[in-house]
Every structure is written in structure tokens, then in C-alpha cells.
Scaffold this active site. Structure first.
Site, PDB file in Angstrom:
ATOM      1  N   SER A 104     -27.034 -44.671 -65.264  1.00 18.79           N
ATOM      2  CA  SER A 104     -27.486 -43.304 -65.513  1.00 18.79           C
ATOM      3  C   SER A 104     -27.445 -42.501 -64.222  1.00 18.79           C
ATOM      4  O   SER A 104     -26.765 -42.906 -63.272  1.00 18.79           O
ATOM      5  CB  SER A 104     -28.892 -43.324 -66.126  1.00 18.79           C
ATOM      6  OG  SER A 104     -29.237 -42.046 -66.612  1.00 18.79           O
ATOM      7  N   ASN A 105     -28.119 -41.381 -64.160  1.00 17.47           N
ATOM      8  CA  ASN A 105     -28.139 -40.550 -62.952  1.00 17.47           C
ATOM      9  C   ASN A 105     -29.473 -39.814 -62.851  1.00 17.47           C
ATOM     10  O   ASN A 105     -30.317 -39.933 -63.738  1.00 17.47           O
ATOM     11  CB  ASN A 105     -26.943 -39.590 -62.950  1.00 17.47           C
ATOM     12  CG  ASN A 105     -26.975 -38.654 -64.140  1.00 17.47           C
ATOM     13  OD1 ASN A 105     -27.857 -37.815 -64.259  1.00 17.47           O
ATOM     14  ND2 ASN A 105     -26.015 -38.811 -65.059  1.00 17.47           N
ATOM     15  N   HIS A 106     -29.643 -39.029 -61.785  1.00 17.63           N
ATOM     16  CA  HIS A 106     -30.952 -38.422 -61.483  1.00 17.63           C
ATOM     17  C   HIS A 106     -31.185 -37.065 -62.124  1.00 17.63           C
ATOM     18  O   HIS A 106     -32.118 -36.363 -61.740  1.00 17.63           O
ATOM     19  CB  HIS A 106     -31.124 -38.290 -59.971  1.00 17.63           C
ATOM     20  CG  HIS A 106     -31.329 -39.600 -59.281  1.00 17.63           C
ATOM     21  ND1 HIS A 106     -32.443 -40.373 -59.492  1.00 17.63           N
ATOM     22  CD2 HIS A 106     -30.551 -40.289 -58.412  1.00 17.63           C
ATOM     23  CE1 HIS A 106     -32.362 -41.476 -58.766  1.00 17.63           C
ATOM     24  NE2 HIS A 106     -31.204 -41.457 -58.108  1.00 17.63           N
TER      25      HIS A 106
END
Ligand code: C5P
Length: 223
Positions: free
Chosen positions: A29-31
Site C-alpha cells: 500500500s502507500n501513505h
């Protein structure tokens, strides 16, 4: 109360990260916080638009009166967006940070470390480009994308506008630590094929109101 001038319009907005499963307990995933997309959804809803917010996992509550559809992966996001635009929407805004790749095959059991190797490889495949696919399918009259860049912001954004078949692209410089990802403030430049606008740096909620106004004005010049 805000003028309900977007009553009768349907806006579909993606927001947040996508989450791509590796196995039953792990993911890529990512931030992305989802703040910009949620702020845009709230701003369009406040002017009377019917808003569908297709959202990856975030910590945020759906804005009042907005229909939120929760998804995890990019493929689920695309499918939810297709369903939401069976009747073409007025505006589509891709504010989500979609993962570029997903696992070629998601492991059905938790992956185990093996004693004999200090390395492991995962094979990834490209995710669909949600906004480019929807633009091809004419899912909305006005297609708006984001371009988060660390250099040559305007030039890269311009080429994305063309490549993805968008009407407007909202470019921001994510190399700056005072704006963008996970921040409450943002500064952007909005580009069309032949025009550009740079609203001041401000809270994402205030910026969202200006962006909705800009998109609305752009729409009226196109029809
Ligand atoms: O190519 P890039 O990821 O920088 O493009 C950003 C824009 O494209 C954003 O509007 C984002 O929501 C959208 N996008 C998408 N599907 C992808 C990748 C990006 O809809 N797989």
C-alpha cells in the site's frame, strides 16, 4: 448555506490508497491519507451534487450526505467506478493513490520464511489505470486527475493530461514537505489543454472549495 447549484449533477471521486494483498495477512500500500479526495467530496456535496466516493482504506469518516463505497484493491476500485458510472457522471475526480502493481498471484496461505535463503522475490503485475480506463469509456463528461510529482511538475502533469485523456489535471509538488501527502495543507496548479491556474497554498478543505469552483467554471465553458 451554500448555493445548491450542483443539484442534479453526479460527481464520482476516488480517494485514499489502494491495498493489494500479498497473502492473507500482508499487503502492498502507500501513505495516502485520503484527505484531499474526502475534502473534494464534501465541497461538491455542499453545493448540492450527488457524490459517490470510492475509497480505499482511510481513517476518515464519510462526509455528511456522501455515498461512500469502500474498496481495497485497484481492480475493486475500477469495478466500483464502472458500476457508479453506468449512467455517465458529470464529473469524475481521481484523487486516489492507486498502487501501480499488484501480486501476480495472491498466496492463499500465509507465506513462510524458509531456512535456506536470505532473499525472496515477489512477482508483480501492472494494475489497470483506473482514470485512463474510465476516460476511454467516457464514464464522465469531465475527467479530472491528480499528478503528484517531485520534479518538472508542470511538464509531467501536462503529458499525463494527454496520455490519460483528461480534461483537467491537478498537479502538486510532493518533494515539498509542507504540502501534499498526509499534510493538511496543499498547493497545486490546475492545468487544462491550454490554460493554467494556481490557487494559494491553503488548508485542503479550503482548496477543495476552490477546486470544485474551478471545475464547475471549466464545465460551463465546455457546454
Ligand atoms: O500516473 P500517475 O499515478 O501519476 O497518475 C495519477 C492520476 O492517475 C491520479 O488521478 C490517480 O488517481 C490516477 N491513477 C489511476 N489508476 C492508476 C494510477 C493512477 O486512476 N493505476
Amino acid at each position: 448555506p451554500t448555493q445548491q447549484d450542483l443539484a442534479g449533477q453526479h460527481w464520482v471521486i476516488t480517494a485514499g490508497p489502494t491495498m493489494e494483498a500479498i497473502d492473507p495477512v500482508r499487503y502492498i500500500s502507500n501513505h495516502s491519507s485520503g484527505k484531499m479526495g474526502y475534502a473534494l467530496a464534501a465541497a461538491a456535496q455542499a453545493r448540492g451534487a450527488h457524490v459517490t466516493l470510492v475509497s480505499g482504506p482511510t481513517q476518515l469518516d464519510a462526509p455528511q450526505g456522501v455515498k461512500r463505497i469502500d474498496i481495497k484493491s485497484a481492480e475493486e476500485m475500477l469495478s466500483a467506478c464502472h458500476t457508479a458510472t453506468v449512467t455517465p457522471a458529470d464529473v469524475f475526480i481521481g484523487a486516489a493513490a492507486v498502487a501501480d502493481f499488484r501480486m501476480k498471484e495472491v498466496a492463499s496461505q500465509k507465506m513462510k520464511k524458509t531456512g535456506d535463503s536470505d532473499e525472496m522475490q515477489l512477482t508483480l503485475v501492472k494494475n489497470p489505470d483506473v482514470i485512463a480506463t474510465l476516460s476511454q469509456a467516457k464514464a464522465a463528461k469531465c475527467m479530472v486527475g491528480f499528478a503528484a510529482e517531485t520534479q518538472d511538475v508542470i511538464a509531467y502533469a501536462k503529458s499525463k493530461l494527454e496520455r490519460k485523456g483528461l480534461d483537467l489535471i491537478i498537479a502538486n509538488d510532493v518533494s515539498r514537505t509542507d504540502i501534499g501527502f498526509n499534510n493538511d495543507e496543499n498547493q497545486v496548479t490546475v492545468l487544462s489543454k491550454d490554460q493554467q491556474w494556481t490557487p494559494p497554498k491553503e488548508a485542503k478543505s479550503a482548496l477543495a472549495i476552490e477546486l470544485v469552483e474551478l471545475i464547475t467554471q471549466y464545465q460551463s465553458t465546455q457546454s
